[in-house]
Write an enzyme that holds these catalytic residues in place. Sequence first.
Site, PDB file in Angstrom:
ATOM      1  N   CYS A   8      26.626  22.847  17.567  1.00 46.48           N
ATOM      2  CA  CYS A   8      27.298  22.971  16.281  1.00 46.48           C
ATOM      3  C   CYS A   8      26.905  21.789  15.395  1.00 46.48           C
ATOM      4  CB  CYS A   8      28.809  23.001  16.506  1.00 46.48           C
ATOM      5  SG  CYS A   8      29.777  22.704  15.022  1.00 46.48           S
ATOM      6  N   GLU A   9      26.418  22.060  14.207  1.00 45.86           N
ATOM      7  CA  GLU A   9      25.953  20.970  13.349  1.00 45.86           C
ATOM      8  C   GLU A   9      27.094  20.165  12.738  1.00 45.86           C
ATOM      9  OE1 GLU A   9      25.183  22.930   8.978  1.00 45.86           O
ATOM     10  OE2 GLU A   9      23.581  23.124  10.458  1.00 45.86           O
ATOM     11  N   HIS A  10      28.313  20.670  12.825  1.00 45.03           N
ATOM     12  CA  HIS A  10      29.457  19.954  12.260  1.00 45.03           C
ATOM     13  C   HIS A  10      29.982  18.864  13.177  1.00 45.03           C
ATOM     14  CE1 HIS A  10      30.243  23.856   9.809  1.00 45.03           C
ATOM     15  NE2 HIS A  10      29.363  23.076   9.217  1.00 45.03           N
ATOM     16  N   HIS A  11      29.896  19.092  14.504  1.00 40.03           N
ATOM     17  CA  HIS A  11      30.451  18.123  15.455  1.00 40.03           C
ATOM     18  C   HIS A  11      29.463  17.727  16.553  1.00 40.03           C
ATOM     19  CE1 HIS A  11      33.960  20.418  13.806  1.00 40.03           C
ATOM     20  NE2 HIS A  11      34.413  19.178  13.639  1.00 40.03           N
TER      21      HIS A  11
ATOM     22  N   GLN B 222      27.098  29.367  13.592  1.00 43.17           N
ATOM     23  CA  GLN B 222      26.849  30.685  14.158  1.00 43.17           C
ATOM     24  C   GLN B 222      26.458  31.708  13.101  1.00 43.17           C
ATOM     25  OE1 GLN B 222      29.772  32.047  17.023  1.00 43.17           O
ATOM     26  NE2 GLN B 222      29.384  34.183  16.523  1.00 43.17           N
TER      27      GLN B 222
ATOM     28  N   HIS C 258      33.054  28.153  21.130  1.00 43.41           N
ATOM     29  CA  HIS C 258      32.690  26.881  20.518  1.00 43.41           C
ATOM     30  C   HIS C 258      33.518  25.743  21.106  1.00 43.41           C
ATOM     31  CE1 HIS C 258      30.305  28.516  16.992  1.00 43.41           C
ATOM     32  NE2 HIS C 258      30.844  29.606  17.506  1.00 43.41           N
TER      33      HIS C 258
ATOM     34  N   CYS D 226      33.841  22.901  19.901  1.00 42.05           N
ATOM     35  CA  CYS D 226      34.567  22.180  18.842  1.00 42.05           C
ATOM     36  C   CYS D 226      35.955  22.777  18.631  1.00 42.05           C
ATOM     37  CB  CYS D 226      33.771  22.172  17.545  1.00 42.05           C
ATOM     38  SG  CYS D 226      33.373  23.809  16.896  1.00 42.05           S
TER      39      CYS D 226
END
Length: 212
Positions: free
Chosen positions: A101-104, A142, A170, A172
């Site tokens: 996941c590019e956010h976390h 995703q 996920h 996250c």
Amino acid sequence: MDKDGLGWPAKATLDRLNHTPAQAAANQARLAGAVHTILQCLGEDPDREGLKRTPERYAKALLWMTRGYEERLSDVISNAVFDEDHDEMVIVRDIEISSLCEHHLVPFRGKVHIGYLPNRLVIGLSKLARIAETFARRLQVQERLTKQIALAVEEAIQPQGVAVVVEASHMCMEMRGVQKVGAQTVSSCMLGVFRSQKATRQEFLDLINKPR
């Protein structure tokens, strides 16, 4: 999607793709240095026995987990497109993927289902899995991953339509934040006849949901 066949590349993607061995080694060393700093920020001692080589190990692991940045779709698909004059639906389901996941920067894992309705041309079945893997091995969300896979198949063989469904869990959501273990995210991308024709779309959804 782009002239280099990378599929929506970031600015540094071409740099990484074209690294010489010396440049790749320097990039890995710089990444290891950043991990060393992260360990210090977490309150750890990067020089203690258990962590001495962790920056180098993690740098290698992270570069491997994002190796999709070093793959061109043209090379992945290669010469595995065939003129079979076939016009019935083709589906490969339950393609297992792991991504970050590019956010976390934590993993998400799941399955990809890909279907297409050919317009004479078909693509080697293993290449559908390779396309999914190439995009999964990049920092992702995703929704974008789902669309990239569909557009890559469309670009490769110009079918009557493409359908992609991704089901994933996920970390996250499971390890932090709401901490809802077992929650699944489902995303889809329907192109061509799968978007315009309800019966075709429903046939695909029924087939991917048949009991295993």
